[in-house]
Design a protein around this motif. Structure first.
Motif, mmCIF file in Angstrom:
data_model
loop_
_atom_site.group_PDB
_atom_site.id
_atom_site.type_symbol
_atom_site.label_atom_id
_atom_site.label_comp_id
_atom_site.label_asym_id
_atom_site.label_seq_id
_atom_site.Cartn_x
_atom_site.Cartn_y
_atom_site.Cartn_z
ATOM 1 N N GLU A 45 0.847 -1.189 0.000
ATOM 2 C CA GLU A 45 0.000 0.000 0.000
ATOM 3 C C GLU A 45 0.883 1.240 0.000
ATOM 4 N N ILE A 46 0.455 2.243 -0.733
ATOM 5 C CA ILE A 46 1.154 3.520 -0.831
ATOM 6 C C ILE A 46 0.188 4.608 -0.382
ATOM 7 N N THR A 47 0.649 5.494 0.480
ATOM 8 C CA THR A 47 -0.162 6.633 0.895
ATOM 9 C C THR A 47 0.535 7.900 0.429
ATOM 10 N N THR A 48 -0.225 8.746 -0.251
ATOM 11 C CA THR A 48 0.307 10.029 -0.708
ATOM 12 C C THR A 48 -0.627 11.140 -0.235
ATOM 13 N N THR A 49 -0.094 12.348 -0.235
ATOM 14 C CA THR A 49 -0.882 13.500 0.202
ATOM 15 C C THR A 49 -0.757 14.626 -0.811
ATOM 16 N N SER A 50 -1.674 15.562 -0.714
ATOM 17 C CA SER A 50 -1.583 16.804 -1.486
ATOM 18 C C SER A 50 -2.175 17.914 -0.631
ATOM 19 N N ILE A 65 -8.145 2.252 -4.661
ATOM 20 C CA ILE A 65 -8.096 3.208 -3.559
ATOM 21 C C ILE A 65 -8.692 2.513 -2.342
ATOM 22 N N VAL A 66 -7.913 2.415 -1.278
ATOM 23 C CA VAL A 66 -8.397 1.757 -0.070
ATOM 24 C C VAL A 66 -8.725 2.761 1.032
ATOM 25 N N SER A 67 -8.256 3.997 0.872
ATOM 26 C CA SER A 67 -8.546 5.020 1.864
ATOM 27 C C SER A 67 -8.428 6.397 1.218
ATOM 28 N N LEU A 68 -9.342 7.273 1.580
ATOM 29 C CA LEU A 68 -9.320 8.662 1.132
ATOM 30 C C LEU A 68 -9.721 9.515 2.318
ATOM 31 N N ASN A 69 -8.826 10.386 2.766
ATOM 32 C CA ASN A 69 -9.105 11.249 3.916
ATOM 33 C C ASN A 69 -9.000 12.704 3.488
ATOM 34 N N LEU A 70 -9.985 13.482 3.905
ATOM 35 C CA LEU A 70 -10.019 14.912 3.613
ATOM 36 C C LEU A 70 -10.039 15.676 4.928
ATOM 37 N N ASP A 71 -9.161 16.656 5.033
ATOM 38 C CA ASP A 71 -9.182 17.535 6.194
ATOM 39 C C ASP A 71 -10.470 18.354 6.114
ATOM 40 N N LYS A 72 -11.206 18.436 7.212
ATOM 41 C CA LYS A 72 -12.502 19.118 7.189
ATOM 42 C C LYS A 72 -12.376 20.587 6.786
ATOM 43 N N ASP A 73 -11.215 21.201 7.050
ATOM 44 C CA ASP A 73 -11.037 22.612 6.717
ATOM 45 C C ASP A 73 -10.931 22.845 5.210
ATOM 46 N N ILE A 74 -10.639 21.791 4.456
ATOM 47 C CA ILE A 74 -10.478 21.949 3.012
ATOM 48 C C ILE A 74 -11.808 21.853 2.264
ATOM 49 N N ALA A 90 -3.364 13.687 -5.517
ATOM 50 C CA ALA A 90 -2.958 12.644 -4.571
ATOM 51 C C ALA A 90 -3.129 11.253 -5.182
ATOM 52 N N VAL A 91 -4.230 11.020 -5.877
ATOM 53 C CA VAL A 91 -4.473 9.709 -6.503
ATOM 54 C C VAL A 91 -3.447 9.446 -7.598
ATOM 55 N N ASN A 92 -3.196 10.427 -8.443
ATOM 56 C CA ASN A 92 -2.222 10.241 -9.531
ATOM 57 C C ASN A 92 -0.825 9.940 -8.995
ATOM 58 N N GLU A 93 -0.437 10.616 -7.915
ATOM 59 C CA GLU A 93 0.881 10.365 -7.335
ATOM 60 C C GLU A 93 0.949 8.951 -6.753
#
Length: 119
Positions: A45-50, A65-74, A90-93
């Motif tokens: 598994e690879i986790t990337t951020t943007s 995609i096994v996980s997608l997290n969004l900061d509520k402020d965004i 993030a997905v492309n990376e």
């Protein structure tokens, strides 16, 4: 008769059936190793951020995609495009990194041979 040939002697032909069996065994071994490597890659598994960590995506070796997290402020209803761009980035990376890992691992097995259809 050709130079160096004697009557009744057959010219030596390299390999024969024994060589073919050896090559077949090597190919079968390589196939088993490739199947094992593919199974191992699928478990990675690879986790990337943007957006400075505002969006986080985890992708497995099957490119799911096994996980997608969004900061509520965004999450801004007035700027959905920015959120979409960050998710795409993030997905492309993550997909690029999975491809890179797969290609690196496969080239270790094939010794850098460019075998069509392997990846």
């Amino acid at each position: 008769m050709g130079k160096g040939m004697r009557a009744g002697k057959k010219p030596k032909v390299g390999g024969g059936a024994g060589n073919m069996q050896k090559q077949l065994a090597q190919m079968q071994q390589m196939q088993r190793q490739m199947e094992q490597m593919q199974a191992e890659l699928e478990e990675k598994e690879i986790t990337t951020t943007s957006g400075g960590g505002a969006v986080s995506v985890t992708v497995n070796g099957k490119k799911e995609i096994v996980s997608l997290n969004l900061d509520k402020d965004i999450v801004d209803p007035d700027d959905v495009e920015m959120l979409q761009d960050l998710v795409i980035a993030a997905v492309n990376e993550a997909m690029r990194q999975i491809d890179e890992i797969s290609n690196t691992e496969m080239s270790k097995l094939t010794g850098g041979l460019n075998i069509p259809g392997l990846m």
